[in-house]
Scaffold this active site. Structure first.
Site, PDB file in Angstrom:
ATOM      1  N   ARG A  51      -8.866  -7.772   4.785  1.00 25.07           N
ATOM      2  CA  ARG A  51      -7.714  -7.202   5.488  1.00 25.07           C
ATOM      3  C   ARG A  51      -7.794  -5.674   5.515  1.00 25.07           C
ATOM      4  NH1 ARG A  51      -2.302  -5.454   4.108  1.00 25.07           N
ATOM      5  NH2 ARG A  51      -0.706  -6.224   5.565  1.00 25.07           N
TER       6      ARG A  51
ATOM      7  N   SER B 188       4.514  -6.115   2.740  1.00 25.89           N
ATOM      8  CA  SER B 188       3.292  -6.097   3.538  1.00 25.89           C
ATOM      9  C   SER B 188       2.119  -6.667   2.744  1.00 25.89           C
ATOM     10  CB  SER B 188       3.011  -4.677   4.032  1.00 25.89           C
ATOM     11  OG  SER B 188       2.011  -4.673   5.018  1.00 25.89           O
ATOM     12  N   LEU B 189       1.196  -5.835   2.273  1.00 23.45           N
ATOM     13  CA  LEU B 189       0.104  -6.294   1.421  1.00 23.45           C
ATOM     14  C   LEU B 189       0.623  -7.177   0.289  1.00 23.45           C
ATOM     15  CD1 LEU B 189      -2.617  -6.131  -0.236  1.00 23.45           C
ATOM     16  CD2 LEU B 189      -1.688  -3.997  -1.163  1.00 23.45           C
TER      17      LEU B 189
ATOM     18  N   GLN C  21       0.860 -10.808  10.762  1.00 18.89           N
ATOM     19  CA  GLN C  21       1.611  -9.826   9.969  1.00 18.89           C
ATOM     20  C   GLN C  21       1.169  -8.387  10.218  1.00 18.89           C
ATOM     21  OE1 GLN C  21       0.639  -8.358   6.313  1.00 18.89           O
ATOM     22  NE2 GLN C  21       2.261  -9.371   5.160  1.00 18.89           N
TER      23      GLN C  21
ATOM     24  N   GLN D 180       0.842  -1.201   0.000  1.00 24.96           N
ATOM     25  CA  GLN D 180       0.000   0.000   0.000  1.00 24.96           C
ATOM     26  C   GLN D 180       0.873   1.245   0.000  1.00 24.96           C
ATOM     27  OE1 GLN D 180      -2.890  -0.050   3.132  1.00 24.96           O
ATOM     28  NE2 GLN D 180      -3.507   2.063   2.806  1.00 24.96           N
TER      29      GLN D 180
ATOM     30  N   HIS E   2       1.028  -2.346  11.555  1.00 19.77           N
ATOM     31  CA  HIS E   2       2.131  -3.202  11.995  1.00 19.77           C
ATOM     32  C   HIS E   2       2.542  -2.961  13.448  1.00 19.77           C
ATOM     33  CE1 HIS E   2       2.420  -4.913   8.044  1.00 19.77           C
ATOM     34  NE2 HIS E   2       2.466  -3.704   7.524  1.00 19.77           N
TER      35      HIS E   2
END
Length: 384
Positions: free
Chosen positions: A198, A173-174, A335, A88, A286
């Site tokens: 998510r 991440s994503l 995560q 993102q 996070h």
């Protein structure tokens, strides 16, 4: 989150840059290259270092056997060519336009529209920017556009050979979900459903508490940790901060309560940070601020069929590849509350001898990070 001319465009994890005692048996898989480009091993080829552990469970008068894949299956991977997928923050109005020229890529947007319940492609192409930048839309938009980039590569001369040569993948991440989809751990549709949930869960968690993120430019990780420690001495528990994204040397993102983030910004110059950039995100990704999202992800992951990836997929949580589907589910659930270990991931790939990598999807965030860590690294961007 690279910097050269210091053009920052970050959200979840990124910033853009102008540069930048069981018996064991051998696991046997059939060998084909499917229409999706997934490589499998033939019945005459043993998958190196693979083991399937079988345990018998008695149910009434019947016994059922359950197979558990050794999670260390890919522990000794030797990377040659890698696919890297953005997270993102890489989104931009206009992405997806080129993908419409390739039928297989365009088809992904049509399938996505059915799952999302609205015209995702229209938002990708026309915006508005504020809508595309929202967590609930940017995550599925980047996921679809990145996989559309794979189809665009497949359609060009020699593209299938490149796809077949890829022996490791990961995403920021994503982007880890995109990497898992590419590696065949779950279907395009199942991955999109997970990414959609998510984004919604992370947005809801952010709405529940006042939190934020800031990028710290020009300090090493030890100094950034010292900066966080100093800020935490001045705020209560609800406003504590921590390093959330380890992107590359000199570029780290800090997440936490708004007062804690303000304290970090106020003290950064005294720690000789070159600059700070408040990130346009919904909240402290996070970190434990995302705890409310975990149970929703766990439920969705529990209902999703996840298979052993056909190639190693490096996790953001521990910078290691995992083969066991149940472990992958646990990793994905944790995560959103765990710091992104992208710096270690890229450093490990380079140290292990990675020859070439490809960034697939919108933007050139990852290319900037890789070049920051190794100016001689060979990386190509495949947009959509």
């Amino acid at each position: 989150m690279l910097f050269s001319a210091f053009t920052i465009n970050t959200t979840e994890s990124t910033c853009s840059s102008t540069t930048m005692s069981c018996s064991s048996s051998t696991l046997i898989l059939p060998s084909v290259v499917t229409k999706n480009g997934f490589r499998r091993f033939s019945s005459k080829q043993q998958l190196d270092k693979s083991r399937v552990f079988m345990s018998s469970i008695s149910v009434g008068s019947r016994a059922a056997a359950s197979a558990v894949v050794d999670d260390a299956l890919f522990a000794d991977y030797k990377p040659t060519n890698a696919f890297l997928f953005p997270g993102q923050g890489a989104q931009a109005v206009g992405m997806g336009v080129e993908a419409q020229k390739v039928p297989a890529a365009a088809e992904l947007y049509k399938r996505a529209n059915e799952i999302m319940g609205f015209d995702l492609l229209d938002i990708c192409i026309n915006g508005p920017k504020e809508k595309l930048d929202s967590t609930v839309l940017s995550q599925p938009a980047i996921y679809v556009t990145s996989l559309a980039a794979v189809e665009m590569l497949r359609a060009r001369e020699g593209g299938q050979l490149i796809i077949d040569s890829v022996d490791v993948t990961c995403g920021l991440s994503l982007g880890e979900y995109t990497a898992l989809a590419f590696a065949g751990a779950f279907s395009f549709e199942d991955g999109l459903k997970l990414v959609k949930l998510r984004g919604e869960a992370m947005q809801d968690a952010a709405d529940a508490a006042k939190s934020a993120m800031v990028s710290i430019i020009g300090l090493d990780s030890d100094k950034v940790q010292q900066l966080c420690d100093a800020a935490n001495e001045e705020v209560d528990e609800a406003n504590k901060v921590q390093i959330a994204n380890f992107l590359c040397p000199g570029n780290y993102a800090v997440s936490g309560g708004v007062k804690g983030i303000e304290a970090v910004e106020a003290k950064a110059k005294s720690f000789k940070a070159r600059m700070t950039v408040r990130l346009a995100v919904a909240g402290a990704f996070h970190t434990s601020f995302m705890n409310p999202a975990v149970s929703r992800l766990e439920t969705a992951l529990g209902a999703t069929e996840i298979r052993t990836p056909r190639i190693p997929v490096i996790s953001n949580v521990d910078a290691q590849p995992h083969a066991d589907p149940d472990t992958i589910k646990k990793i994905l659930a944790s995560q959103v509350t765990s710091p992104v270990q992208w710096e270690t991931t890229i450093k490990t790939l380079l140290t292990k001898g990675l020859k070439k990598s490809y960034e697939l999807g919108p933007g050139k965030v990852i290319a900037g990070i890789v070049k920051r860590m190794d100016r001689g690294a060979e990386i190509e961007n495949i947009g959509a």
